[in-house]
Scaffold this active site. Structure first.
Site, mmCIF file in Angstrom:
data_model
loop_
_atom_site.group_PDB
_atom_site.id
_atom_site.type_symbol
_atom_site.label_atom_id
_atom_site.label_comp_id
_atom_site.label_asym_id
_atom_site.label_seq_id
_atom_site.Cartn_x
_atom_site.Cartn_y
_atom_site.Cartn_z
ATOM 1 N N THR A 160 -0.937 3.393 2.985
ATOM 2 C CA THR A 160 -0.843 4.392 3.021
ATOM 3 C C THR A 160 -0.959 4.768 4.236
ATOM 4 O O THR A 160 0.092 5.534 5.258
ATOM 5 C CB THR A 160 -1.374 5.644 2.803
ATOM 6 O OG1 THR A 160 -1.737 5.085 0.623
ATOM 7 C CG2 THR A 160 -0.916 6.943 2.370
ATOM 8 N N SER A 429 -5.037 3.489 -7.661
ATOM 9 C CA SER A 429 -4.164 2.978 -7.045
ATOM 10 C C SER A 429 -4.381 2.583 -5.618
ATOM 11 O O SER A 429 -3.085 2.053 -4.632
ATOM 12 C CB SER A 429 -2.674 4.362 -6.676
ATOM 13 O OG SER A 429 -3.116 5.389 -5.413
ATOM 14 N N VAL A 430 -5.219 2.414 -4.917
ATOM 15 C CA VAL A 430 -6.577 2.101 -3.626
ATOM 16 C C VAL A 430 -5.074 1.813 -2.475
ATOM 17 O O VAL A 430 -5.316 1.094 -1.549
ATOM 18 C CB VAL A 430 -6.370 0.313 -3.734
ATOM 19 C CG1 VAL A 430 -7.052 0.168 -5.128
ATOM 20 C CG2 VAL A 430 -4.818 -0.951 -4.115
ATOM 21 N N CYS A 431 -4.495 3.821 -1.951
ATOM 22 C CA CYS A 431 -4.152 3.644 -0.439
ATOM 23 C C CYS A 431 -3.108 2.514 -0.528
ATOM 24 O O CYS A 431 -2.713 2.550 0.135
ATOM 25 C CB CYS A 431 -4.496 3.789 -0.103
ATOM 26 S SG CYS A 431 -5.657 5.439 0.771
ATOM 27 N N ASN A 432 -2.224 2.325 -1.718
ATOM 28 C CA ASN A 432 -1.192 1.096 -1.994
ATOM 29 C C ASN A 432 -0.053 2.075 -2.343
ATOM 30 O O ASN A 432 0.380 1.529 -3.494
ATOM 31 C CB ASN A 432 -1.278 -0.404 -1.537
ATOM 32 C CG ASN A 432 -0.414 -1.284 -1.269
ATOM 33 O OD1 ASN A 432 1.046 -0.529 -2.121
ATOM 34 N ND2 ASN A 432 -1.395 -1.971 -0.213
#
Ligand SMILES: Cc1ncc(COP(=O)(O)O)c(C=O)c1O
Length: 537
Positions: A160, A429-432
Site C-alpha cells: 500500500t 489483505s495484508v496491505c497488498n
C-alpha cells in the site's frame, strides 16, 4: 473477474500430486531438501539460540516474521549497556562533546548499512528515516516538487505504501504483470500514445511481495537504464520484505535502483528505523523537495515580503534528515547489524535456512488432502516462483483453506483458530491490495461492490463470492523445523477431514438438494458436525 491465480500443484483438475508424492517444482542447485544434514545441523543451532535469546517465543509458534521478527536478548542487552555507558547528546549540539559521540556513531552506522548491502560510499548515500514508508514519502515529496509533475508506474505486487505515491503523480499506471512491466521497460512509453516528450517518470516495485513472498526481478533497474527511451525514468525498489531473509547486493551500481527503501525492524526486530539508500547520480531529484525541517538549512528568514531559505547543499543526509536524528535507534541499529551476524552467521545462512523451511511447509501443505481427495489448501504461489529457490521465492506462504465439500474457511476464522493454539500468523489483505485481489480473483468492480456493501479490509466477514483475505505464514531467521510441524499439526487437527460421507438418505427419506450435497466432516476438532448428523439419522 480476474482468473484465480491458484497453485496448479494443489489443483485436483490439473493433475495434482497425491499425498506422499513430491509436490515440489524443479529444484535449483542451491536448493535444500527437507532433511539434509547441513540444514538439520543449522536448525539445531537455531533451536539453541531460541532458548537463550528469544524467551518471548517459548510456548508459542510465531510465524509472522514478515510483520516483524522479535529482537534478540543479546541485542537488547548490548544496547542497554551502551546507553548506560555512553552519553549520547543531540547530534546537532556540537558544544556538548568533542567530537560529538552521537554524530560519530551515526556515521559509523551509516557505513555499516552500506556494508550490509555491499554498497560503495562512492556511489551510494544512506538517509535514515523512521521506516520504509517514510523513505517512500521522501522520494515522493521530491518528485511531487518537479514543476512539470511526474508520471508514476508501479507493479501490481506493491505494498500500500508504494501504491499511495500515485496520489501525488500527474499520471499513474499499475503494471499488472511481469510481462507488462517488461514490455514497458523494453519498449518505452508505447502504453501512453499521447506522450510527446520524455517526462520525468518514477517506477516502483517490491523486491519481494509481502503477500506471497514471490521475488521479483532485480535486473529491471538496469534494463531501464539501458533503454534511451527511459533516460528520464527513475527506479524505486521497496526492499522491505526482501531484506528480512536475504542479502540485498548493491555491489554493482549499474544494476542498482536509484532509490531503495527498507525498515530495519523487519530484519532485526529492533530498532524501529528505516533507510532510504540513494544512488548518488539521482541525488539531484531532491533539489525539488519543498519542505525543510530543523537541521537541513543554512539560513532562514521569516519576516518581510519575501522570506527565504538557504538549504544545505552537502550530503543528502544533511539535506533530508529533518529534525533531531533518532540517535538511540541509530546506535541500536549498529549493534543489531553486528549481533545478527554473530548469532545467525550472515544473511546467506538465514536465506538458506528460511528458504528450506518455507519449502518444507509448502510441500506439506500442497500435498495435504481430505479423505475425498480434495486439497485442503489453495496456495497462492506465483507460477514462476519455486519454493527453495531464493532467487524467485522468499520464506512466505499465502493460502486459503477449503473444507472437504469445497467450501471456504474464512481467513479470519483461521487466524482465530490459530491464535487459540498460540500460533501467530497474519490474515486479511495484508496491505497488498492489488496482489491479494489478483490472487483471490477479485476485480475492481467486485471490490467496489464489496465496499459499497460495507465491507472493509481487515473485517471478519471475509467470505463472499470466495475468500476476501488470505492466510499468511512467514518464516524468519529464528524459525525452526518444529514450527513447520506445528503448523501441520494445526492444519490436520482443525481442517483436515479424515472421513467424508456423502449423505443421500436420512431415516429412509431422500434428502433434498441442499442436504444431499452435504458432506459430513469427521476431523479431530469437528466432531460436533458428525454428532449433529447422527442425531438426524
Ligand atoms: C513490502 C513492504 N513494503 C513496505 C512496507 C511498509 O513498511 P513500514 O510499515 O515499516 O513503513 C512493508 C511492511 O510490512 C512491506 O512488507
Amino acid at each position: 473477474m480476474v482468473i484465480l491465480s491458484k497453485d496448479p500443484q494443489s489443483d485436483p483438475v490439473s493433475g495434482s500430486p497425491t499425498p506422499g508424492e513430491d509436490a515440489a517444482p524443479q529444484r535449483s542447485s542451491r536448493d535444500a531438501t527437507c532433511n539434509t544434514r547441513q540444514q538439520t545441523l543449522y536448525n539445531k543451532k537455531i533451536e539453541r539460540i531460541r532458548i537463550k535469546d528469544y524467551r518471548m517465543l517459548r510456548g508459542i509458534t510465531y510465524l509472522d516474521h514478515a510483520g516483524t521478527p522479535p529482537p534478540s536478548a543479546t541485542l537488547v542487552q548490548k544496547f542497554t549497556k551502551t546507553l548506560q555507558a555512553d552519553l549520547l547528546p543531540n547530534s546537532h549540539s556540537s558544544a556538548t562533546a568533542d567530537p560529538n559521540l552521537s554524530y560519530r556513531k551515526t556515521e559509523e552506522t551509516r557505513l555499516k548499512v552500506l556494508q550490509l548491502f555491499n554498497a560503495s560510499p562512492d556511489h551510494f548515500e544512506v538517509v535514515f528515516v523512521c521506516n520504509a514508508t517514510a523513505g517512500i514519502k521522501l522520494v515522493t515529496d521530491a518528485f511531487a516538487g518537479i514543476p512539470e509533475g511526474f508520471d508514476y508506474y508501479y507493479h501490481r505486487d506493491s505494498h500500500t505504501s508504494i501504491v499511495g505515491v500515485r496520489e501525488l503523480a500527474t499520471t499513474a499506471h499499475c503494471l499488472v504483470s511481469d510481462d507488462e512491466t517488461l514490455e514497458w521497460i523494453n519498449n518505452g512509453f508505447q502504453l501512453d500514445e499521447k506522450r510527446q516528450e520524455i517526462r520525468t517518470t518514477l517506477f516502483a516495485y517490491p523486491a519481494q511481495s509481502n503477500m506471497n513472498g514471490r521475488r521479483l526481478s532485480l535486473s529491471w533497474p538496469s534494463s531501464l537504464r539501458r533503454n534511451p527511451a527511459h533516460s528520464n525514468t527513475y527506479s524505486l525498489l521497496d526492499a522491505s520484505a526482501y531484506v528480512s531473509t536475504s542479502t540485498l547486493d548493491l555491489s554493482d551500481p549499474s544494476y542498482a535502483p536509484h532509490f531503495t527503501v527498507l525498515s530495519f525492524y523487519k530484519i532485526f526486530g529492533f530498532p524501529n528505523l528505516g533507510a532510504l539508500v540513494v544512488r548518488k547520480d539521482a541525488a539531484h531529484i531532491f533539489n525539488n523537495r519543498r519542505y525543510f525541517g530543523g537541521g537541513t538549512t543554512d539560513m532562514i528568514t521569516c519576516e518581510g515580503e519575501k522570506p527565504w531559505v538557504a538549504r544545505k547543499k552537502g550530503r543528502l543526509c544533511e539535506r533530508l534528515e529533518d529534525g533531531t536524528s533518532p540517535t538511540h535507534s541509530i546506535v541500536a541499529l549498529g549493534i543489531a547489524i553486528d549481533t545478527h551476524h554473530e548469532l545467525f552467521g550472515g544473511m546467506e545462512s538465514v536465506a538458506k535456512h528460511t528458504g528450506w523451511l518455507a519449502r518444507c511447509l509448502y510441500e506439506k501443505l500442497a500435498a495435504l488432502r481430505h479423505a475425498n481427495g480434495r486439497p485442503v489448501c489453495e496456495i497462492y504461489k506465483d507460477p514462476k516462483s519455486t519454493y527453495g529457490d531464493t532467487k524467485t521465492q522468499g520464506a512466505t506462504i499465502a493460502f486459503n483453506i477449503r473444507k472437504a465439500d469445497g467450501s471456504w474457511v474464512g481467513s479470519s476464522q483461521v487466524g482465530e483458530d490459530a491464535l487459540k493454539r498460540k500460533i501467530y500468523i497474519r490474515t486479511g489483505s495484508v496491505c497488498n491490495p492489488a496482489g491479494t485481489a489478483h490472487a483471490l480473483g477479485l476485480s475492481t468492480d467486485d471490490l467496489e461492490e464489496l465496499y459499497l456493501n460495507g465491507f472493509k479490509c481487515g473485517e471478519d466477514s471475509d467470505i463472499k463470492y470466495g475468500p476476501l483475505g488470505i492466510v499468511r505464514v512467514s518464516f524468519g531467521a529464528v524459525s525452526t523445523l518444529k514450527n513447520v510441524d506445528e503448523v501441520m499439526a494445526f492444519m490436520i487437527a482443525c481442517y483436515y477431514c479424515e472421513l467424508t460421507i456423502f449423505v443421500r438418505q436420512v431415516s429412509g427419506v431422500w434428502l433434498d438438494m441442499e442436504w444431499s450435497h452435504t458432506y459430513v466432516f469427521l476431523s479431530r476438532e469437528k466432531k460436533v458436525e458428525y454428532i449433529r448428523l447422527l442425531s438426524l439419522l
